[in-house]
Design an enzyme around this catalytic site. Structure first.
Site: not given
Ligand code: SAH
Ligand code: SF4
Length: 364
Positions: A95, A108, A115, A119, A122, A167-168, A199, A221, A297, A340
């Protein structure tokens, strides 16, 4: 159109394309002409590249291709945010989200399918890991968005790119860095370093490499001010604890003379207490740091709740009082699951055949 066995020119950096074209007996400036057509004017047919000789165009038609990901579905939010579900090679989907604001348009982009870092808050992490995207698949997201938004050489709706999709990005370093180089290239998208934000969840060795390879704006993050809590939320913290991460961040900030943005997702009753706000302020105070609070979110199957507005306000006020530049991110496009952390590349019941894809461009 893709010619079987042909070379994919999309995603080649300027140096690579110049080398490839020179090996075919053409001049390096032809590579630069091609880049302008592809990235600045959004052209994906060699025959339309009218300043290339007829012979070169015929050669390119037989030996090269410009293959873009296929749009499976476009969704438009009531707030103007747009999300595209794109089919990539291997029957998978990713996406890409466009967020219009008064002074900018931010795209974005995704860097991986799924990934591995898992986390705990996520949706992409919950989906598990599938594979890295190629440079062409990353840059293809920008091309498709430009096309869908009616971009022209003089009017370009995408002014900023953030690697905050699926993804990371630093776990796919080999494809992400050339993609960013194409975004910066004066024959590519010609964005400035300030307008590209990567990020990361905190891959310390790659942050250190990035400083020398492509020092775009960095967002980290963080989500917790101590290792015990961060170990639970961002498991990669067990390998790269907060002290190491911050040291790499300050070095990075030195290299480009800018702030590092720290993202902090607000999870009710987990990381949103006043004591943790004070702990966060202590870590970042007096440093080149900005804080971006992200209201959590929700997504199906997620285990957390979003902190209340009052709690987020209080958390932000504590950081402000300690002198930290802090803003709270307004969730955008949550009615189309484009905010996000909600991106999971759900294909639902769509059949990913080219036939279906043609009729799947409707708005939802
Ligand atoms: N993998 C990278 C970039 C993608 S995630 C990272 O983790 O930074 C982009 C941002 O969205 C990150 O700050 C992540 O922590 C945040 N994020 C992930 N899941 C989320 C959620 N359910 N609600 C709000 N932010 C979230
Ligand atoms: Fe991967 Fe970023 Fe989601 Fe963590 S927040 S699982 S690093 S996409």
């Amino acid at each position: 159109m893709t010619v079987p066995g042909s070379v994919h020119v999309l995603g080649m950096t300027r140096g690579q394309l110049e080398g490839w074209i020179a090996a075919r007996g053409a001049k390096p400036f032809h590579a630069r002409q091609m880049m302008k057509w592809i990235y600045r004017r959004g052209v994906d047919e060699f025959d339309a590249m009218t300043d290339l000789s007829k012979d070169l165009r015929t050669d390119l038609n037989q030996s090269a291709s410009i293959a873009l990901p296929q749009v499976l579905k476009e969704s438009i939010s009531t707030d103007g945010t747009r999300k595209w579900l794109l089919a990539v090679e291997g029957g998978q989907a990713i996406e890409t989200v466009f967020i219009p604001e008064t002074d900018r348009g931010t795209l974005c982009v995704s860097s991986q399918v799924g990934c591995v870092l898992d986390c705990s808050f996520c949706a992409t992490g919950a989906q598990g890991y599938n594979r890295n995207l190629s440079t062409a698949e990353i840059i293809g997201q920008l091309l498709l968005a430009q096309r869908a938004l009616g971009s022209t050489e003089s009017e370009r709706p995408v002014s900023n790119v953030v690697f905050m999709g699926m993804g990371e990005p630093l776990a796919n370093y080999r494809a992400v860095v050339p993609a960013m180089q194409l975004m910066l290239d004066s024959y590519g998208f010609e964005l400035s370093r300030r307008r590209i934000t990567l990020s990361t969840s905190g891959l310390v060795p790659q942050i250190r490499r990035l400083k020398n390879d492509c020092n775009v704006a960095l967002a980290v993050s963080l989500h917790a001010p101590d290792d015990e809590l961060r170990d639970q939320l961002v498991p990669i913290n067990r390998r790269h604890p907060i002290a190491d991460l911050l040291e790499a961040c300050w070095d990075y900030a030195d290299s480009n003379g800018r702030y590092v943005t720290f993202e902090y997702v607000m999870l009710e009753g987990v990381n949103d207490s006043p004591a943790l706000a004070r702990g966060l302020a202590k870590l970042l105070r007096g440093r080149p740091a900005k804080v971006n609070l992200i209201p959590f979110n929700p997504y199906p199957g997620g285990r957390y709740k979003r902190s209340s507005s009052a709690t987020i306000y209080e958390f932000q006020s504590i950081l402000h009082r300690q002198g930290l530049r802090t803003m709270t991110r307004r969730p955008r496009g949550d009615d189309i699951a484009a905010a996000c952390g909600q991106l999971a590349g759900q294909v639902d019941n769509l059949v990913t055949s080219p036939l279906h894809a043609k009729s799947a461009g409707g708005r939802s």
